[in-house]
Design an enzyme around this catalytic site. Structure first.
Site, PDB file in Angstrom:
ATOM      1  N   SER A  38     -27.873 -23.699 -49.594  1.00 42.85           N
ATOM      2  CA  SER A  38     -26.749 -22.817 -49.932  1.00 42.85           C
ATOM      3  C   SER A  38     -27.207 -21.368 -49.914  1.00 42.85           C
ATOM      4  CB  SER A  38     -26.154 -23.234 -51.278  1.00 42.85           C
ATOM      5  OG  SER A  38     -24.918 -22.590 -51.502  1.00 42.85           O
ATOM      6  N   GLY A  65     -27.068 -20.935 -55.291  1.00 38.86           N
ATOM      7  CA  GLY A  65     -26.257 -20.262 -56.310  1.00 38.86           C
ATOM      8  C   GLY A  65     -25.714 -18.961 -55.779  1.00 38.86           C
TER       9      GLY A  65
END
Length: 488
Positions: free
Chosen positions: A176, A91
């Site tokens: 990520s 995120g």
């Protein structure tokens, strides 16, 4: 089942075939202050529900500033030398939590006899507001989210044995933004010795925000709040919703909303994570670096404007905001048409933006580790998952349920026998790596580390295989153009 911790006893509950403790406080912190160890409690803490996520934009449920919580899954609390896997959520640095069904640790803990931990920490302006150069009293504000993670790892060091885990065998895994946080921890002196293996999945951090660009962001954020530097103390008491709303101001460096991420502050972070080389403090830590072949399908593939493209309409979609480098889109299109005539315009959009924007940092980090003499195990996921609109590919985040053995969880794009078979291979690689620092197991071909001479890469697919320099022509084509980490 009750186990002791440094803050008090914790009551575990059943989750599938293992026991779980959810929402356990590992720290506390005033707004824009360094985190401290959690306060003690006298009665057993009923760890039966996930704790709050950091305040953020989006639909993440259960948000609150008191978010320094973690979750533990264990197959057995009796003393043992069970590897510990700590998953750090993605995120970017602004959204997400450790409470996603995709990252539930029950199946992996049961499968491999390991202890799994997921973590929440401060995000966005609460965790990464670069205010140090604007006013005194905010010296650590640009890296508080990272310091939260350091505190969580200290909790693991001090307490995980009570859950049956080995504090001397801790593997960090992150996808990520989670991978980027791990790359940053690898260069943070405060994190030295707190983990012993590292797995970054489609998430790298070559460079951090420089202090001057970061300060410009901090100034824009204050302006969006209607504050001047002499009123900066008001950020400690404003409603948190206003702080998050102001984070939507336009970034003065990148455009789009404000970027929040680690800052080269000379305190917590004294060097860039992977520039000009791999950090010496982490040279002895085995590392796995992964990417997905069609990463940007996750960002671009659901927009109808990015489907049914023609060679004439494609260049307008290859914008600087999508490729993140300064290259003429017409040149990119011409190269792909000449070198990869099998690809459609829709395919080229995804392949080019992936190679230019999402893959470059992974290559840089793998090269840096090889040059250091501490090469990483590198993988490329080719196994296709399916998006809700029917498009398929190995897109950003599609390796999470495969690596963590959660292919039937909500949000997974791979399910059924094929998906589970791929998860079997990837989860077993992770478990082997967590135990030994080497991902090899009987379900995969022999996996050798990445060298600058051969660029060995495990291509994970229905029939996995080792390849030397996969997509090497794309790597060379885009490698001619300087890459600057977004945020820097």
């Amino acid at each position: 089942m009750i186990v002791p911790t440094t803050s008090g006893r914790v009551r575990l509950f059943a989750d599938g075939l293992v026991a779980a403790a959810k929402g356990v406080p590992y720290g506390r912190a005033g707004r824009f202050a360094r985190p401290q160890r959690s306060a003690s409690w006298s009665e057993p803490y009923a760890a039966d529900a996930y704790g709050p996520a950091s305040p953020q934009r989006g639909s993440e449920p259960n948000q609150a500033e008191d978010c320094l919580r973690l979750n533990v899954w264990t197959p057995d609390t009796r003393p043992g030398r069970r590897p510990v896997i700590v998953y750090i959520h993605g995120g970017a640095y602004s959204t997400g939590s450790g409470s996603s069904p995709l990252t539930n640790g029950a199946r992996l803990a049961a499968r491999g006899g390991v202890v799994v931990v997921t973590v929440n920490h401060r995000l966005g302006p609460l965790g990464y507001a670069p205010l140090a150069r604007i006013a005194p009293g905010f010296e650590d504000s640009g890296n508080l989210g990272q310091l939260d993670l350091v505190l969580a790892l200290e909790w693991v060091r001090d307490n995980i044995a009570a859950f049956g885990g080995d504090p001397g065998c801790v593997t960090l895994v992150g996808q990520s933004g989670g991978g980027a946080k791990i790359a940053t921890l690898m260069a943070m002196p405060a994190a030295a010795g707190l983990f012993h293996r590292a797995v970054t999945m489609s998430g790298q951090q070559v460079t951090a925000s420089g202090p001057l660009n970061a300060t410009r962001r901090g100034q824009v954020w204050l302006e969006a709040l209607g504050l001047t530097p002499d009123r900066i103390e008001e950020v400690r008491t404003l409603p948190v919703e206003r702080l998050i709303e102001a984070a939507g101001a336009t970034d003065p460096i990148l455009g789009g909303s404000l970027y929040f991420g680690p800052v080269l502050d000379g305190r917590s972070l004294t060097r860039h994570p992977f520039w000009p080389d791999a950090p010496a403090q982490s040279a002895s830590i085995p590392m796995m670096i992964g990417n997905c072949r069609e990463e940007t399908l996750a960002f671009l593939g659901d927009d109808p404007a990015n489907a049914g493209l023609t060679w004439e309409s494609l260049p307008a979609r290859l914008t600087p905001s999508q490729m993140r480098i300064d290259v003429a889109p017409e040149e990119v299109v011409a190269w792909y048409r000449a070198e990869h005539p099998e690809l459609s315009p829709d395919d080229v959009l995804i392949r080019a933006t992936t190679a230019a924007r999402s893959w470059r940092a992974a290559v840089i980090e793998a090269e840096a580790r090889a040059a250091q003499g501490a090469p990483a195990y590198v993988y490329q996921l080719d196994f296709p998952s399916r998006r809700s609109n029917g498009r398929t590919g190995a897109w950003h985040t599609s390796d999470i349920p495969l690596m963590l053995d959660n292919v039937e969880a909500e949000g997974s794009g791979a399910s059924g026998p094929e998906g589970q078979a791929m998860a079997d291979r990837m989860a077993d690689a992770l478990l082997a790596f967590a135990r030994t620092g080497d991902p090899n197991h009987p379900g995969l071909p022999r996996w050798t580390p990445y060298s600058l001479e051969r660029r060995e890469t495990m291509v994970l697919d229905r029939a996995s295989r080792m390849e030397n320099d996969p997509r090497g022509d794309e790597r060379r084509f885009f490698g001619r153009i300087p890459y600057v980490q977004p945020g820097t």
